[in-house]
Design a protein around this motif. Structure first.
Motif, PDB file in Angstrom:
ATOM      1  N   VAL A   1       3.268   7.632   4.697  1.00  0.00           N
ATOM      2  CA  VAL A   1       2.697   6.720   3.701  1.00  0.00           C
ATOM      3  C   VAL A   1       3.625   6.378   2.535  1.00  0.00           C
ATOM      4  N   ILE A   2       4.852   6.923   2.524  1.00  0.00           N
ATOM      5  CA  ILE A   2       5.678   6.777   1.327  1.00  0.00           C
ATOM      6  C   ILE A   2       6.528   5.504   1.353  1.00  0.00           C
ATOM      7  N   GLY A   3       6.685   4.910   2.530  1.00  0.00           N
ATOM      8  CA  GLY A   3       7.498   3.705   2.630  1.00  0.00           C
ATOM      9  C   GLY A   3       8.909   4.017   3.069  1.00  0.00           C
ATOM     10  N   GLY A   4       9.701   4.661   2.227  1.00  0.00           N
ATOM     11  CA  GLY A   4      10.995   5.154   2.658  1.00  0.00           C
ATOM     12  C   GLY A   4      12.223   4.495   2.066  1.00  0.00           C
ATOM     13  N   SER A   5      12.069   3.585   1.099  1.00  0.00           N
ATOM     14  CA  SER A   5      13.272   2.985   0.512  1.00  0.00           C
ATOM     15  C   SER A   5      13.917   3.956  -0.469  1.00  0.00           C
ATOM     16  N   PRO A   6      15.231   4.191  -0.328  1.00  0.00           N
ATOM     17  CA  PRO A   6      15.896   5.158  -1.208  1.00  0.00           C
ATOM     18  C   PRO A   6      16.221   4.562  -2.568  1.00  0.00           C
ATOM     19  N   VAL A   7      15.201   4.235  -3.321  1.00  0.00           N
ATOM     20  CA  VAL A   7      15.436   3.645  -4.644  1.00  0.00           C
ATOM     21  C   VAL A   7      14.719   4.466  -5.705  1.00  0.00           C
ATOM     22  N   MET A   8      15.157   4.295  -6.946  1.00  0.00           N
ATOM     23  CA  MET A   8      14.553   5.019  -8.060  1.00  0.00           C
ATOM     24  C   MET A   8      13.118   4.547  -8.270  1.00  0.00           C
TER      25      MET A   8
ATOM     26  N   GLY B   1       0.812  -1.211   0.000  1.00  0.00           N
ATOM     27  CA  GLY B   1       0.000   0.000   0.000  1.00  0.00           C
ATOM     28  C   GLY B   1       0.842   1.256   0.000  1.00  0.00           C
ATOM     29  N   TYR B   2       2.019   1.169   0.659  1.00  0.00           N
ATOM     30  CA  TYR B   2       2.877   2.344   0.771  1.00  0.00           C
ATOM     31  C   TYR B   2       3.443   2.717  -0.590  1.00  0.00           C
ATOM     32  N   GLY B   3       3.708   3.997  -0.806  1.00  0.00           N
ATOM     33  CA  GLY B   3       4.368   4.372  -2.046  1.00  0.00           C
ATOM     34  C   GLY B   3       3.843   5.650  -2.659  1.00  0.00           C
ATOM     35  N   ILE B   4       4.179   5.843  -3.919  1.00  0.00           N
ATOM     36  CA  ILE B   4       3.891   7.101  -4.599  1.00  0.00           C
ATOM     37  C   ILE B   4       2.390   7.353  -4.692  1.00  0.00           C
ATOM     38  N   LEU B   5       1.616   6.318  -5.038  1.00  0.00           N
ATOM     39  CA  LEU B   5       0.185   6.533  -5.221  1.00  0.00           C
ATOM     40  C   LEU B   5      -0.459   6.948  -3.895  1.00  0.00           C
ATOM     41  N   ALA B   6      -0.093   6.254  -2.810  1.00  0.00           N
ATOM     42  CA  ALA B   6      -0.662   6.592  -1.504  1.00  0.00           C
ATOM     43  C   ALA B   6      -0.328   8.042  -1.140  1.00  0.00           C
ATOM     44  N   ALA B   7       0.955   8.402  -1.295  1.00  0.00           N
ATOM     45  CA  ALA B   7       1.367   9.765  -0.945  1.00  0.00           C
ATOM     46  C   ALA B   7       0.653  10.782  -1.829  1.00  0.00           C
ATOM     47  N   SER B   8       0.505  10.469  -3.122  1.00  0.00           N
ATOM     48  CA  SER B   8      -0.126  11.422  -4.025  1.00  0.00           C
ATOM     49  C   SER B   8      -1.595  11.615  -3.682  1.00  0.00           C
ATOM     50  N   LEU B   9      -2.279  10.521  -3.326  1.00  0.00           N
ATOM     51  CA  LEU B   9      -3.694  10.653  -2.968  1.00  0.00           C
ATOM     52  C   LEU B   9      -3.856  11.497  -1.714  1.00  0.00           C
ATOM     53  N   VAL B  10      -3.018  11.214  -0.697  1.00  0.00           N
ATOM     54  CA  VAL B  10      -3.103  11.990   0.548  1.00  0.00           C
ATOM     55  C   VAL B  10      -2.846  13.466   0.260  1.00  0.00           C
TER      56      VAL B  10
END
Lengths: 287, 282
Positions: A224-231, A143-152
């Motif tokens: 909500v973003i997760g936090g892994s420093p990856v592309m 659930g965590y990631g770009i979509l979650a952060a963008s919706l919030v």
């Protein structure tokens, strides 16, 4: 009190007020100097290719923040695309297609919601949006990631977008709309083809302001973003924005790693300065 | 043919207006669901222990409540006088075209656009590193005061501009000096607006958390002893509980924070109206 004493008091108070007004310049100068003095030497010491590289690995002295810059831009673009579309349409609806009686009440409600702390939006994100995405939408079960952060963020910037766009629409002279009707346009045509284009610059200002809020938002995002420093490669993937990088490392890192966070802040600062300048240019253009 | 095109356009715009109405409903649902879900999730976990108990085996908000109070007092006692003074200078002493005023305005607007985490880094560099205060409520409060300064300047300026010019001229005509006019005529007239903007600034301080992560240390389990102690705030507690395995406490703290901020905003609006009416009648 004699005249001289009154004059002296007036001059003294003017000095005090002047000092207060100049304080903003002083504060801005201090912030810039402190950030750049700490961040720029670090960037030049580790090298541009390291700092703007894609590898963030502290134990091997790799401080690449490119993936975080991309993640920040990705989240900002997606959240603004969602938030601005819905927000401008909402403003249009409040402007013309909504019963008059309701408009004032809805406006007040939306203004009230503009004051909700960002950490509450983050809480909403982890309790509702993240589980929902994980269970029903995400193909990989995260659930965590770009979509979650963008919706919030999209929900968070809605009040700002709605209220500034509505102001811009209301600022368009009434006779534009009436003129369109007189030429035989329908009410909808008048709004979409005459009033909306006339309010363009104000709505652009709302968009830029929303982008500033989205790129600089920290708390709602780190929850909500997760936090892994990856592309970022997919919207359902744990990534890390610049703000998240700073806030997550802040309480644990020290030495060079902490300075790397300051340098991340410098990059973020430059991004927001660019947005600020474009806002003032837009304002200048609209006047 | 032409009639067909015309009809199609009318239909398209009509459907766009329906989409716009749908967007309005979506906006209201989205914003309402933030409030409703936070309340539903958090209310069952409100407890006397959480609100007023000591922080021991179970978490409590007492350190956060005291920390928040400290932060509000520190930041407002710095930002209010400077912000009001700055607004007075900008409205009463200058012509809007002068170069100095333009620079001050650009600086104030730029300050308003800086993300709070960048303020946090600044506070960290100044108070924790350069001054060696470590994490402290004082450092956090001063950093916050710079952050809310543009908000105060802008809204106080608006209420000063709303004071009719005839009052200024009348006061000068009676022989009052500039300073006397400001303190005896203009400020009392603008009082309702100024109070409202200070209360709204207070709401900003209570809502803020990204600045504080870097400046006050997020020590959730100890009561702050004085201004130099590290501490926490309500908003910071929501984050801490949420990310350190206390989701229920985070939700309950969220409810407290939400109710506090919403009631502050309602009070500010109401006070603005009531005081404004009194001014108009008096």
């Amino acid at each position: 009190m004699n005249y001289k004493a009154i004059r002296a008091r007036d001059a003294a108070m003017r000095g005090i007020f002047l000092f207060c007004a100049i304080f903003a310049i002083f504060a801005l100068g201090c912030i810039t100097v402190f950030l750049f003095a700490e961040g720029l030497p670090f960037i030049s010491r580790v090298g541009l290719t390291n700092f703007f590289g894609t590898r963030w690995h502290l134990s091997s002295a790799s401080y690449g923040i490119l993936s975080m810059i991309v993640a920040s831009l990705y989240v900002t673009a997606l959240s603004c695309a969602i938030g601005v579309t819905i927000g401008v349409l909402t403003a249009l609806s409040l402007f013309k297609f909504c019963p008059r009686r309701l408009v004032a009440t809805i406006r007040q409600l939306i203004n009230l919601l503009a004051g909700i702390p960002s950490v509450i939006y983050g809480l909403f994100g982890i309790t509702i949006i993240v589980p929902f995405l994980r269970d029903y939408i995400s193909p990989v079960g995260i659930g965590y990631g770009i979509l979650a952060a963008s919706l919030v963020l999209a929900v968070m910037i809605l009040p700002t977008v709605v209220s500034i766009s509505l102001d811009a629409l209301n600022a368009v002279p009434k006779n534009y709309y009436e003129g369109a009707l007189a030429l035989g346009a329908t009410s909808e045509q008048g709004v979409f083809k005459v009033v909306l284009p006339a309010a363009k610059s104000g709505i652009f200002a709302a968009v830029v302001l929303a982008m500033g809020r989205a790129i600089g938002e920290t708390m709602a995002v780190i929850m909500v973003i997760g936090g892994s420093p990856v592309m970022p490669r997919s919207v359902f993937q744990s990534v890390r924005t610049m703000t998240a990088n700073i806030a997550m490392g802040a309480t644990e890192l020290s030495g060079d790693a902490a300075t790397a966070l300051v340098a991340t802040g410098v990059v973020l600062f430059v991004f927001t300065l660019i947005l600020n300048v474009s806002i003032s240019l837009l304002r200048g253009a609209s006047q | 043919m032409i009639r067909n095109l015309h009809r199609r356009e009318i239909l398209m715009h009509r459907s766009l207006s329906i989409v716009a109405q749908a967007a309005l409903i979506l906006t209201l649902i989205a914003l309402a669901s933030v409030v409703v879900f936070v309340l539903i999730r958090g209310l069952p976990y409100m407890s006397v222990q959480l609100l007023f108990g000591d922080y021991g085996r179970y978490p409590s908000l007492k350190p956060a409540l005291l920390g928040t109070l400290y932060l509000v007092l520190i930041s407002l006692s710095i930002a209010a006088p400077i912000g009001i003074g700055s607004a007075i200078f900008l409205t009463e002493y200058t012509k809007s075209k002068s170069r100095l005023v333009r620079v001050i305005r650009v600086a104030t607007e730029t300050l308003a656009g800086i993300p709070s985490i960048v303020y946090g880094i600044f506070g960290y560099l100044v108070f924790v590193v350069a001054l060696g205060l470590r994490y402290s409520l004082l450092g956090g409060g001063i950093t916050l005061s710079i952050m809310i300064l543009p908000v105060i300047v802008r809204s106080v300026e608006e209420s000063l501009l709303a004071v009719p010019n005839a009052l200024r001229e009348g006061s000068f005509a009676l022989g009052a000096s500039k300073v006397r006019t400001i303190f005896a005529v203009i400020l009392p007239c603008a009082a309702s607006g100024i109070v409202t903007s200070l209360i709204l600034a207070m709401g900003r301080v209570i809502s803020e958390s990204a600045v504080l992560i870097l400046t006050i240390g997020m020590v959730v389990n100890k009561m702050p002893q004085n201004l130099y102690s590290p501490g926490t705030s309500l908003a910071l507690d929501v984050y801490y509980f949420g990310s350190h395995g206390y989701p229920d406490e985070a939700a309950a703290t969220g409810v407290v924070l939400l109710l506090l901020v919403v009631s502050i905003n309602i009070i500010a609006t109401w006070l603005g109206k009531v005081l404004g009416k009194e001014m108009a009648n008096g």
